[in-house]
Motif scaffolding. Structure first.
Motif, PDB file in Angstrom:
ATOM      1  N   HIS A  42       0.834  -1.207   0.000  1.00 34.59           N
ATOM      2  CA  HIS A  42       0.000   0.000   0.000  1.00 34.59           C
ATOM      3  C   HIS A  42       0.864   1.251   0.000  1.00 34.59           C
ATOM      4  O   HIS A  42       2.068   1.192   0.206  1.00 34.59           O
ATOM      5  CB  HIS A  42      -0.949   0.033   1.215  1.00 34.59           C
ATOM      6  N   HIS A 166       4.600   7.290   2.096  1.00 30.03           N
ATOM      7  CA  HIS A 166       5.386   6.050   2.089  1.00 30.03           C
ATOM      8  C   HIS A 166       4.822   5.065   1.082  1.00 30.03           C
ATOM      9  O   HIS A 166       3.652   5.120   0.734  1.00 30.03           O
ATOM     10  CB  HIS A 166       5.485   5.394   3.465  1.00 30.03           C
ATOM     11  N   THR A 168       5.060   0.675   0.679  1.00 29.55           N
ATOM     12  CA  THR A 168       5.131  -0.411   1.661  1.00 29.55           C
ATOM     13  C   THR A 168       5.472  -1.724   0.991  1.00 29.55           C
ATOM     14  O   THR A 168       4.695  -2.214   0.153  1.00 29.55           O
ATOM     15  CB  THR A 168       3.762  -0.562   2.361  1.00 29.55           C
ATOM     16  N   GLN A 211       3.627  -4.944  10.959  1.00 28.01           N
ATOM     17  CA  GLN A 211       4.204  -3.826  10.194  1.00 28.01           C
ATOM     18  C   GLN A 211       5.450  -3.282  10.879  1.00 28.01           C
ATOM     19  O   GLN A 211       5.529  -3.275  12.103  1.00 28.01           O
ATOM     20  CB  GLN A 211       3.184  -2.679  10.102  1.00 28.01           C
ATOM     21  N   GLU A 236       7.749   1.417   4.453  1.00 26.86           N
ATOM     22  CA  GLU A 236       7.108   0.511   5.414  1.00 26.86           C
ATOM     23  C   GLU A 236       7.183  -0.928   4.905  1.00 26.86           C
ATOM     24  O   GLU A 236       7.366  -1.150   3.692  1.00 26.86           O
ATOM     25  CB  GLU A 236       5.645   0.945   5.597  1.00 26.86           C
ATOM     26  N   ILE A 260       2.769   4.093  13.132  1.00 27.22           N
ATOM     27  CA  ILE A 260       3.403   4.278  11.817  1.00 27.22           C
ATOM     28  C   ILE A 260       3.436   5.763  11.445  1.00 27.22           C
ATOM     29  O   ILE A 260       4.406   6.242  10.848  1.00 27.22           O
ATOM     30  CB  ILE A 260       2.674   3.461  10.716  1.00 27.22           C
TER      31      ILE A 260
HETATM   32 NI    NI Z   1       1.294   2.267   5.855  1.00 20.91          NI
END
Ligand code: NI
Ligand code: OOG
Length: 267
Positions: A42, A166, A168, A211, A236, A260
């Motif tokens: 994502h 970000h 991921t 995560q 991430e 996060i």
């Molecule tokens: Ni994220």
């Protein structure tokens, strides 16, 4: 608005790379040396809940290329609200969009944000490039510091504006790693600083999502009174687990997301 989802993501990626040099190193480390071999789980974008540029205005760009709204999340302490979106093609990255609930913030913050938002051209919001258009305003480094004292999120927005904050890596799709601990160890061995807020690993197999993330790179911003390097964007890493029906969980976990967000805090 874009009509081609791949063109949208290519532009988001190039724009992200321009302020996140460590992203290339992440790909070299976790993928092979080929291009495009890292699958992204994502991306995330940020905004203010102002009518002109709220979450829904950003979401419209994703709805136009085949995304559907799938979940919502509340972050009381940070005064944020978020939704996530998924594409009918599961290979396309999921999208997490948050917005700062400006009316819950101080009068001073509201004045600064309203002034920033007023400088955005109405037509810019629906233009193809809006999601990777950066800032549409001038702020001083003093204003940045004032925002930082109240909301790191607001300060980040004032410096970086509209862009993916970000990408991921999908650990599920990696050939060389199959748990998040070994990904984190490889990153640390290569000299990356990880976000340790709430622990290096956020979430667990029980909540179907683990995560971790790097701390944002520092990159130069042209404030109205000069250039200063401030935290830009981060990478991430996400490992998803199967639901009882055998399908991978595709949502987010608010308690983990809350930590996060702090990946753009100063080191
Ligand atoms: Ni994220
Ligand atoms: C989004 C933070 C939340 C996740 O995967 O839970 C998030 C942000 O920093 O804007 O990305």
């Amino acid at each position: 608005m874009h009509t081609d989802v791949n063109a949208l993501f290519e532009n988001l990626w190039d724009n992200y790379l321009s302020v996140t040099p460590s992203a290339v190193k992440v790909h070299e480390l976790l993928g092979s040396t080929q291009k495009d071999d890292v699958i992204n789980d994502h991306i995330a974008l940020r905004t203010f809940n102002h009518e002109k540029i709220g979450l829904e205005k950003l979401a419209a760009h994703f709805l136009a290329v085949g995304y559907k709204e799938c979940g919502e999340y509340h972050f009381e302490a940070k005064k944020l609200y978020a939704k996530h979106f998924e594409h009918s093609d599961p290979k396309q990255p999921k999208v997490f969009i948050s917005e700062l609930l400006v009316e819950q913030c101080s009068e001073e913050l509201q004045t600064i944000v309203n002034d920033m938002v007023a400088q955005i051209d109405e037509n810019a919001v629906t233009a193809d490039n809006f999601l990777y258009s950066g800032t549409h305003w001038q702020v001083s480094s003093d204003t940045y510091k004032k925002l930082l004292a109240e909301s790191e999120y607001a300060a980040w927005m004032s410096a970086w504006g509209y862009r993916a904050n970000h990408f991921t890596v999908s650990i599920n799709e990696l050939a060389k790693f199959d748990d998040i601990e070994s990904v984190n160890q490889a990153l640390k061995d290569a000299g990356f600083a990880l976000n340790t807020s709430g622990g290096e690993i956020k979430g667990s197999p029980e909540v179907l999502l683990e995560q971790s993330s790097t701390l944002a790179d520092d990159s130069e911003v042209e404030f109205s009174d000069g250039v200063v390097a401030v935290p830009s964007c981060f990478y991430e890493f996400a490992l998803r687990y199967e639901k009882p029906d055998g399908e991978l969980y595709t949502g987010f976990v608010a308690a983990s997301a809350d930590k996060i967000f702090e990946s753009t805090n100063a080191r």
